[in-house]
Design a protein around this motif. Structure first.
Motif, PDB file in Angstrom:
ATOM      1  N   THR A  24       0.830  -1.211   0.000  1.00  0.00           N
ATOM      2  CA  THR A  24       0.000   0.000   0.000  1.00  0.00           C
ATOM      3  C   THR A  24       0.863   1.259   0.000  1.00  0.00           C
ATOM      4  O   THR A  24       0.633   2.197  -0.757  1.00  0.00           O
ATOM      5  N   LEU A  25       1.888   1.263   0.864  1.00  0.00           N
ATOM      6  CA  LEU A  25       2.735   2.451   0.971  1.00  0.00           C
ATOM      7  C   LEU A  25       3.518   2.706  -0.310  1.00  0.00           C
ATOM      8  O   LEU A  25       3.649   3.841  -0.754  1.00  0.00           O
ATOM      9  N   LEU A  26       4.026   1.619  -0.919  1.00  0.00           N
ATOM     10  CA  LEU A  26       4.790   1.795  -2.162  1.00  0.00           C
ATOM     11  C   LEU A  26       3.908   2.358  -3.268  1.00  0.00           C
ATOM     12  O   LEU A  26       4.304   3.274  -3.985  1.00  0.00           O
ATOM     13  N   ARG A  27       2.696   1.817  -3.372  1.00  0.00           N
ATOM     14  CA  ARG A  27       1.778   2.339  -4.390  1.00  0.00           C
ATOM     15  C   ARG A  27       1.459   3.813  -4.112  1.00  0.00           C
ATOM     16  O   ARG A  27       1.413   4.636  -5.020  1.00  0.00           O
ATOM     17  N   TYR A  28       1.251   4.114  -2.847  1.00  0.00           N
ATOM     18  CA  TYR A  28       0.906   5.492  -2.491  1.00  0.00           C
ATOM     19  C   TYR A  28       2.057   6.447  -2.825  1.00  0.00           C
ATOM     20  O   TYR A  28       1.860   7.525  -3.380  1.00  0.00           O
ATOM     21  N   LEU A  29       3.289   6.002  -2.499  1.00  0.00           N
ATOM     22  CA  LEU A  29       4.457   6.848  -2.785  1.00  0.00           C
ATOM     23  C   LEU A  29       4.617   7.046  -4.295  1.00  0.00           C
ATOM     24  O   LEU A  29       4.881   8.161  -4.763  1.00  0.00           O
ATOM     25  N   ASP A  30       4.430   5.967  -5.065  1.00  0.00           N
ATOM     26  CA  ASP A  30       4.502   6.092  -6.526  1.00  0.00           C
ATOM     27  C   ASP A  30       3.488   7.118  -7.019  1.00  0.00           C
ATOM     28  O   ASP A  30       3.780   7.910  -7.914  1.00  0.00           O
ATOM     29  N   GLY A  31       2.301   7.090  -6.429  1.00  0.00           N
ATOM     30  CA  GLY A  31       1.250   8.035  -6.805  1.00  0.00           C
ATOM     31  C   GLY A  31       1.673   9.478  -6.529  1.00  0.00           C
ATOM     32  O   GLY A  31       1.460  10.371  -7.346  1.00  0.00           O
ATOM     33  N   LEU A  32       2.301   9.690  -5.364  1.00  0.00           N
ATOM     34  CA  LEU A  32       2.752  11.052  -5.014  1.00  0.00           C
ATOM     35  C   LEU A  32       3.814  11.535  -5.995  1.00  0.00           C
ATOM     36  O   LEU A  32       3.832  12.697  -6.394  1.00  0.00           O
ATOM     37  N   ILE A  33       4.702  10.596  -6.398  1.00  0.00           N
ATOM     38  CA  ILE A  33       5.762  10.962  -7.342  1.00  0.00           C
ATOM     39  C   ILE A  33       5.140  11.274  -8.711  1.00  0.00           C
ATOM     40  O   ILE A  33       5.449  12.293  -9.326  1.00  0.00           O
ATOM     41  N   ALA A  34       4.219  10.393  -9.141  1.00  0.00           N
ATOM     42  CA  ALA A  34       3.568  10.610 -10.439  1.00  0.00           C
ATOM     43  C   ALA A  34       2.798  11.924 -10.450  1.00  0.00           C
ATOM     44  O   ALA A  34       2.743  12.623 -11.459  1.00  0.00           O
ATOM     45  N   GLY A  35       2.208  12.280  -9.324  1.00  0.00           N
ATOM     46  CA  GLY A  35       1.435  13.523  -9.238  1.00  0.00           C
ATOM     47  C   GLY A  35       2.313  14.742  -8.997  1.00  0.00           C
ATOM     48  O   GLY A  35       1.806  15.822  -8.720  1.00  0.00           O
ATOM     49  N   ASN A  36       3.640  14.524  -9.016  1.00  0.00           N
ATOM     50  CA  ASN A  36       4.596  15.619  -8.841  1.00  0.00           C
ATOM     51  C   ASN A  36       4.488  16.300  -7.476  1.00  0.00           C
ATOM     52  O   ASN A  36       4.799  17.477  -7.335  1.00  0.00           O
ATOM     53  N   LYS A  37       4.034  15.545  -6.483  1.00  0.00           N
ATOM     54  CA  LYS A  37       3.944  16.096  -5.127  1.00  0.00           C
ATOM     55  C   LYS A  37       5.301  16.006  -4.439  1.00  0.00           C
ATOM     56  O   LYS A  37       5.655  16.850  -3.624  1.00  0.00           O
TER      57      LYS A  37
END
Ligand code: UDP
Ligand code: MG
Length: 315
Positions: A24-37
């Motif tokens: 869950t955390l890895l997916r969430y972190l990938d999402g933050l990176i993809a969203g340029n956060k």
């Protein structure tokens, strides 16, 4: 420019929940990176706090398979606070922002994005605050809330209903390093460091697998540590108790003298009771006074920073 973020996850005997939480955390972190956060240097750091099960093997596997996962293994079980501290200090030069979160993900990870936004807007500390504990058992909820109330009454600067789920800027970690005390009560220290802070509210969930590693015994020890690391109130109470005893002794004197003259006493009673009343009062005052000095010594020995500079304008 998005900043780099590390999410620090202390793990003690978390084999039952590790796979699902790390995924869950890895997916969430990938999402933050993809969203340029946050930028692509961001990582997860799992800290194995001397687990006796296969948690470390699972962490090693996870690190081998995912370039965004790091692992840190402590030599034995040092306890949650030390595991979190190790994760922060060992990574202090590598990241711009640090988040600490429990491995069971009871704290809502969706709050992470809000924390990152608040950080981008200039907050140096962002506290995760639970505004809903309906999923906690009645017992956990009332003991935990009692804990915060007691802490605040004793003068410990905790944020109500905030545990160790928070974001900290790297400058906070640098300051934290100057707090050399070994009984580190992190959630009390962070507010004393200062700088701009924000709160992010979330709903606390139930633990999905595994058991709580914080049974009542550990919670009481933790609360006691928090109080004795920050507050000399218990010692002051001894002094006031001594003064109260002394005042009571005055009333006892009046009672004893009246009884003596009324002739209702046996011989020896007055001369035994009066010194007892006064000596116990004065003993307690003396202990309280010694306590005051020990309190001062304790404050000095912790050698906390006397001030922290935020800006220095000079030319
Ligand atoms: N933990 C730890 N060392 C310990 C006890 C707990 O690193 O000695 C970790 C644990 O793996 C979890 C976090 O601290 O990630 C909080 O523990 P838990 O969820 O059991 O506490 P609770 O939520 O019940 O207060
Ligand atoms: Mg938990």
């Amino acid at each position: 420019m998005p900043k780099s973020l590390v999410i620090i996850v202390p793990c003690y005997n978390e084999e039952a929940i590790f796979e699902s939480s790390s995924g869950t955390l890895l997916r969430y972190l990938d999402g933050l990176i993809a969203g340029n956060k946050v930028n692509s240097d961001s990582r997860l750091c799992f800290v194995d706090d001397g687990s006796k099960d296969i948690t470390w093997e699972l962490i090693q596997n996870c690190v081998a398979k995912n370039e965004r996962a790091n692992g840190l293994k402590l030599s034995k079980n040092f306890g949650h606070q030390s595991a979190v501290l190790a994760g922060m200090l060992e990574n202090k030069d590598r990241f711009d922002a640090f988040i600490t979160i429990d491995a069971d993900l009871q704290d809502d990870i969706e709050a992470i994005e809000k924390m990152v936004d608040a950080h981008a807007n200039g907050a140096k500390v962002v506290y995760g605050v639970r505004n809903d504990r309906t999923t906690d058992t009645f017992f956990k909820r009332s003991t935990a809330e009692g804990f915060y109330t007691l802490m605040l009454k004793m003068g410990v600067p905790v944020v109500y209903n905030h545990a160790d789920f928070r974001l900290m800027d790297k400058m906070i970690i640098k300051e934290l390093e100057n707090y050399k005390e070994s009984n580190l009560f992190i959630r009390g220290i962070i507010p004393t460091i200062g700088f701009k802070s924000e709160k992010v509210y979330y709903k606390r969930k139930e633990r999905e697998a595994g058991e709580s590693k914080y049974p009542l015994r550990k919670m009481l020890a933790f609360a006691w540590n928090g109080i004795t690391s920050f507050s000399t109130t218990p010692m002051k109470l001894v002094l006031w108790f001594g003064v109260l005893n002394f005042i009571i002794a005055l009333f006892i004197t009046a009672y004893v003298i009246i009884s003596k003259f009324a002739g209702t006493t046996v011989s020896g009673w007055t001369s035994t009771l009066l010194p007892m009343a006064y000596f116990s009062g004065s003993n307690m005052i003396a202990i309280g006074l010694i306590g005051e000095y020990i309190g001062k010594i304790y404050e000095e020995i912790k050698a906390r920073p006397r001030y922290i500079i935020e800006k220095d304008l000079h030319q």
